[in-house]
Motif scaffolding. Structure first.
Motif, mmCIF file in Angstrom:
data_model
loop_
_atom_site.group_PDB
_atom_site.id
_atom_site.type_symbol
_atom_site.label_atom_id
_atom_site.label_comp_id
_atom_site.label_asym_id
_atom_site.label_seq_id
_atom_site.Cartn_x
_atom_site.Cartn_y
_atom_site.Cartn_z
ATOM 1 N N ASP A 1 0.822 -1.208 0.000
ATOM 2 C CA ASP A 1 0.000 0.000 0.000
ATOM 3 C C ASP A 1 0.860 1.265 0.000
ATOM 4 N N SER A 2 2.159 1.126 0.255
ATOM 5 C CA SER A 2 3.075 2.263 0.223
ATOM 6 C C SER A 2 3.723 2.374 -1.156
ATOM 7 N N MET A 3 3.472 3.497 -1.828
ATOM 8 C CA MET A 3 4.044 3.719 -3.159
ATOM 9 C C MET A 3 5.574 3.723 -3.089
ATOM 10 N N THR A 4 6.129 4.271 -2.004
ATOM 11 C CA THR A 4 7.580 4.305 -1.823
ATOM 12 C C THR A 4 8.143 2.891 -1.791
ATOM 13 N N MET A 5 7.470 2.000 -1.043
ATOM 14 C CA MET A 5 7.941 0.614 -0.939
ATOM 15 C C MET A 5 7.806 -0.101 -2.279
ATOM 16 N N VAL A 6 6.700 0.145 -2.989
ATOM 17 C CA VAL A 6 6.492 -0.451 -4.304
ATOM 18 C C VAL A 6 7.657 -0.064 -5.234
ATOM 19 N N GLN A 7 8.024 1.222 -5.215
ATOM 20 C CA GLN A 7 9.111 1.705 -6.069
ATOM 21 C C GLN A 7 10.459 1.110 -5.653
ATOM 22 N N THR A 8 10.693 0.984 -4.342
ATOM 23 C CA THR A 8 11.940 0.417 -3.822
ATOM 24 C C THR A 8 12.098 -1.033 -4.284
ATOM 25 N N VAL A 9 11.026 -1.813 -4.138
ATOM 26 C CA VAL A 9 11.039 -3.216 -4.552
ATOM 27 C C VAL A 9 11.242 -3.317 -6.062
ATOM 28 N N LYS A 10 10.507 -2.512 -6.809
ATOM 29 C CA LYS A 10 10.607 -2.554 -8.274
ATOM 30 C C LYS A 10 12.028 -2.236 -8.736
ATOM 31 N N LEU A 11 12.621 -1.196 -8.172
ATOM 32 C CA LEU A 11 13.979 -0.795 -8.543
ATOM 33 C C LEU A 11 14.988 -1.909 -8.258
ATOM 34 N N ALA A 12 14.915 -2.474 -7.043
ATOM 35 C CA ALA A 12 15.859 -3.536 -6.654
ATOM 36 C C ALA A 12 15.747 -4.747 -7.574
ATOM 37 N N LEU A 13 14.508 -5.170 -7.856
ATOM 38 C CA LEU A 13 14.302 -6.386 -8.654
ATOM 39 C C LEU A 13 14.522 -6.158 -10.151
ATOM 40 N N GLU B 1 3.869 -17.513 11.556
ATOM 41 C CA GLU B 1 3.238 -18.828 11.461
ATOM 42 C C GLU B 1 1.912 -18.736 10.703
ATOM 43 N N GLU B 2 1.154 -17.698 10.989
ATOM 44 C CA GLU B 2 -0.120 -17.468 10.319
ATOM 45 C C GLU B 2 0.118 -17.300 8.804
ATOM 46 N N ALA B 3 1.147 -16.550 8.461
ATOM 47 C CA ALA B 3 1.490 -16.318 7.051
ATOM 48 C C ALA B 3 1.923 -17.621 6.377
ATOM 49 N N ARG B 4 2.716 -18.408 7.091
ATOM 50 C CA ARG B 4 3.185 -19.684 6.530
ATOM 51 C C ARG B 4 2.005 -20.631 6.283
ATOM 52 N N GLN B 5 1.079 -20.666 7.243
ATOM 53 C CA GLN B 5 -0.102 -21.518 7.087
ATOM 54 C C GLN B 5 -0.983 -21.048 5.931
ATOM 55 N N ALA B 6 -1.008 -19.739 5.694
ATOM 56 C CA ALA B 6 -1.799 -19.195 4.590
ATOM 57 C C ALA B 6 -1.167 -19.532 3.235
ATOM 58 N N GLY B 7 0.152 -19.793 3.249
ATOM 59 C CA GLY B 7 0.822 -20.160 2.003
ATOM 60 C C GLY B 7 2.052 -19.350 1.660
ATOM 61 N N ALA B 8 2.534 -18.518 2.591
ATOM 62 C CA ALA B 8 3.743 -17.732 2.335
ATOM 63 C C ALA B 8 4.960 -18.653 2.268
ATOM 64 N N THR B 9 5.870 -18.337 1.361
ATOM 65 C CA THR B 9 7.081 -19.132 1.163
ATOM 66 C C THR B 9 8.228 -18.584 2.001
ATOM 67 N N ALA B 10 8.317 -17.246 2.097
ATOM 68 C CA ALA B 10 9.423 -16.616 2.819
ATOM 69 C C ALA B 10 8.965 -15.297 3.424
ATOM 70 N N TRP B 11 9.818 -14.749 4.285
ATOM 71 C CA TRP B 11 9.498 -13.571 5.070
ATOM 72 C C TRP B 11 10.710 -12.663 5.064
ATOM 73 N N VAL B 12 10.551 -11.392 4.695
ATOM 74 C CA VAL B 12 11.648 -10.423 4.746
ATOM 75 C C VAL B 12 11.176 -9.261 5.610
ATOM 76 N N THR B 13 11.964 -8.925 6.631
ATOM 77 C CA THR B 13 11.592 -7.855 7.548
ATOM 78 C C THR B 13 12.113 -6.508 7.047
ATOM 79 N N LYS B 14 11.218 -5.508 7.054
ATOM 80 C CA LYS B 14 11.604 -4.133 6.708
ATOM 81 C C LYS B 14 12.260 -3.508 7.938
ATOM 82 N N PRO B 15 13.245 -2.647 7.784
ATOM 83 C CA PRO B 15 13.882 -2.276 6.517
ATOM 84 C C PRO B 15 14.813 -3.387 6.033
ATOM 85 N N PHE B 16 14.988 -3.463 4.735
ATOM 86 C CA PHE B 16 15.869 -4.465 4.136
ATOM 87 C C PHE B 16 16.717 -3.772 3.087
#
Length: 120
Positions: free
Chosen positions: A9-21, A91-106
């Motif tokens: 939901d954060s445009m800044t984070m969306v741009q950060t992820v897009k740039l890195a990848l 754990e809730e995320a893993r049960q829902a189907g998440a593969t991995a977890w990255v904590t901000k800031p990264f």
């Protein structure tokens, strides 16, 4: 080229992820609303999903469950990017189907490293 969907939901984070990848050689499509990201996934195949956990209209756990219910996304790796550190939430995320977890800031290098690991 591998395609990654990024949702935050954060445009800044969306741009950060897009740039890195993008710099790492991936094609990245970005969304700031869960429902729009789901609509896209119903019509398009991606190799990986990166999502925030805390979002206003649809939280990350709900989004993951809905992604997992799509036939073409049952086995798509999903990485959660979040400030959340609670073991219960992980754990809730893993049960829902998440593969991995990255904590901000990264760092961009941390994100790319996790992406490369889960896409093997």
């Amino acid at each position: 080229m591998k395609k990654i969907l990024s949702l935050d939901d954060s445009m800044t984070m969306v741009q950060t992820v897009k740039l890195a990848l993008t710099k790492a050689g991936y094609e990245v499509v970005t969304f700031t609303e869960g429902q729009k990201a789901l609509d896209y996934l119903q019509r398009n195949k991606v190799d990986l999903v990166v999502t925030d956990l805390h979002m206003p209209a649809m939280d990350g756990i709900t989004f993951i469950k809905k992604v997992r219910s799509l036939p073409n996304c049952r086995f798509t790796p999903i990485i959660i990017l979040t400030t959340e550190t609670q073991v219960k939430k992980k754990e809730e995320a893993r049960q829902a189907g998440a593969t991995a977890w990255v904590t901000k800031p990264f760092t961009p290098a941390q994100l790319v490293s996790v992406v490369q690991k889960v896409m093997r």
